[in-house]
Design an enzyme around this catalytic site. Structure first.
Site, PDB file in Angstrom:
ATOM      1  CG  ASN A   9      -1.760   1.217   1.368  1.00  0.00           C
ATOM      2  OD1 ASN A   9      -1.823   2.029   0.441  1.00  0.00           O
ATOM      3  ND2 ASN A   9      -2.425   1.355   2.509  1.00  0.00           N
ATOM      4  CE  LYS A  11      -0.094   3.064   4.804  1.00  0.00           C
ATOM      5  NZ  LYS A  11       0.002   3.161   6.254  1.00  0.00           N
ATOM      6  CG  HIS A  91      -5.817   1.975   5.351  1.00  0.00           C
ATOM      7  ND1 HIS A  91      -5.342   2.853   6.305  1.00  0.00           N
ATOM      8  CD2 HIS A  91      -4.830   1.084   5.129  1.00  0.00           C
ATOM      9  CE1 HIS A  91      -4.109   2.493   6.627  1.00  0.00           C
ATOM     10  NE2 HIS A  91      -3.767   1.427   5.934  1.00  0.00           N
ATOM     11  CD  GLU A 161      -3.409  -2.328   7.423  1.00  0.00           C
ATOM     12  OE1 GLU A 161      -2.349  -2.629   6.845  1.00  0.00           O
ATOM     13  OE2 GLU A 161      -3.974  -1.237   7.274  1.00  0.00           O
ATOM     14  N   GLY A 167       2.886   2.163  10.849  1.00  0.00           N
ATOM     15  CA  GLY A 167       3.896   3.210  10.703  1.00  0.00           C
ATOM     16  C   GLY A 167       4.644   3.547  11.983  1.00  0.00           C
ATOM     17  CB  SER A 207       5.387  -1.983  11.980  1.00  0.00           C
ATOM     18  OG  SER A 207       5.032  -0.640  12.273  1.00  0.00           O
TER      19      SER A 207
HETATM   20  P1  13P Z   1       3.131   0.265   7.603  1.00  0.00           P
HETATM   21  O1  13P Z   1       3.596  -1.046   6.993  1.00  0.00           O
HETATM   22  O2  13P Z   1       3.865   1.453   7.078  1.00  0.00           O
HETATM   23  O3  13P Z   1       3.061   0.182   9.087  1.00  0.00           O
HETATM   24  O4  13P Z   1       1.617   0.476   7.084  1.00  0.00           O
HETATM   25  C1  13P Z   1       0.712  -0.558   7.215  1.00  0.00           C
HETATM   26  C2  13P Z   1      -0.497  -0.177   6.488  1.00  0.00           C
HETATM   27  O5  13P Z   1      -1.236   0.699   6.896  1.00  0.00           O
HETATM   28  C3  13P Z   1      -0.780  -0.889   5.228  1.00  0.00           C
HETATM   29  O6  13P Z   1      -2.070  -0.602   4.773  1.00  0.00           O
END
Ligand code: 13P
Length: 245
Positions: A9, A11, A91, A161, A167, A207
């Site tokens: 992802n 983002k 999300h 998640e 993050g 993460s």
């Molecule tokens: P990270 O892997 O950066 O923690 O993000 C996870 C996420 O939100 C994937 O959709």
């Protein structure tokens, strides 16, 4: 048999120049024992479609209506038209930034299915909710209200998640992941029947990286990962692809 998958992802990251990462990811996907999906910004989908031979392509949201007067929004049909096969829905960043609720997420899933997209529906608790020991209640409610009854199995992926793990570099313990993934599996089997409930992939996200992927993906009912930061660079994403499946 569920085929494991790893979805990146991106983002709100990525310009055309960043598609230079794709060739190496595509090569790794060709050899992988899992499906590889890249959910890039909508602006990059058509360009990614030209480069990706072994990667499935995903969007990151769509509107809950098929079309109409919604300035700046993107429809499921537009994603499909430009080359996507998947879309991430619900999300936590959209639940927070855009006040998305389970009920509108369910409508988005239906419209995604209408246009042939597979929905990756995200659920997860805040740290406060975990500390208050209501994680499974929160997850159960999100599952019930954001997933329509008309699941076929093929058209749905669940991503667990935990919001506090996104993050942050923090990850739940294997016991914590196991507890939630088993709960999701049992809930899906209970609602949709054993066979269908068993066939739906449940991804872990938050993460995930090249160091923790082996331990996390070995947990029963973890069928792969939804990866944010570590999906942006081929050198970080490829070890994850190679470890899953
Ligand atoms: P990270 O892997 O950066 O923690 O993000 C996870 C996420 O939100 C994937 O959709």
């Amino acid at each position: 048999m569920r085929k494991p998958m790893v979805a990146g992802n991106w983002k709100m990251n990525g310009l055309r120049a960043n598609l230079s990462e794709v060739a190496a990811i595509d090569q790794a996907a060709a050899k992988a024992n899992c499906d590889v999906i890249l959910c890039v910004p909508a602006t990059l989908i058509s360009q990614l479609a030209l480069k990706a031979k072994n990667i499935f392509i995903g969007g990151q949201t769509c509107h809950n209506e098929a079309s109409g007067a919604h300035t700046g929004d993107i429809s499921a049909e537009m994603l499909q038209d430009t080359g996507a096969q998947y879309v991430i829905l619900g999300h936590s960043e959209r639940r927070i930034d855009h006040a998305e609720k389970d009920e509108s997420i369910q409508q988005k899933v239906l419209v995604a299915w209408q246009f042939g997209l597979k929905a990756i529906v995200c659920i997860g608790e805040t740290l406060d909710q975990r500390d208050s020991k209501i994680t499974l209640g929160v997850i159960g409610k999100q599952l019930l209200n954001s997933i329509p009854d008309s699941v076929s199995g093929e058209n749905l992926v669940i991503a667990y998640e935990p919001i506090w793990a996104i993050g942050t570099g923090l990850t739940p313990t294997t016991d914590q992941i196991s507890e939630v993934h088993n709960f999701i599996r049992v809930s899906l089997e209970h609602r949709f029947g054993d066979q269908l409930g068993h066939s739906i992939n449940i991804l872990y996200g938050g993460s995930m990286n090249g160091k923790n992927v082996v331990e996390i993906s070995a947990i029963p009912n973890v069928d792969g990962g939804l990866v944010g930061g570590a999906s942006l660079k081929a050198q970080n994403f490829i070890p994850i692809i190679e470890s899953i499946g």
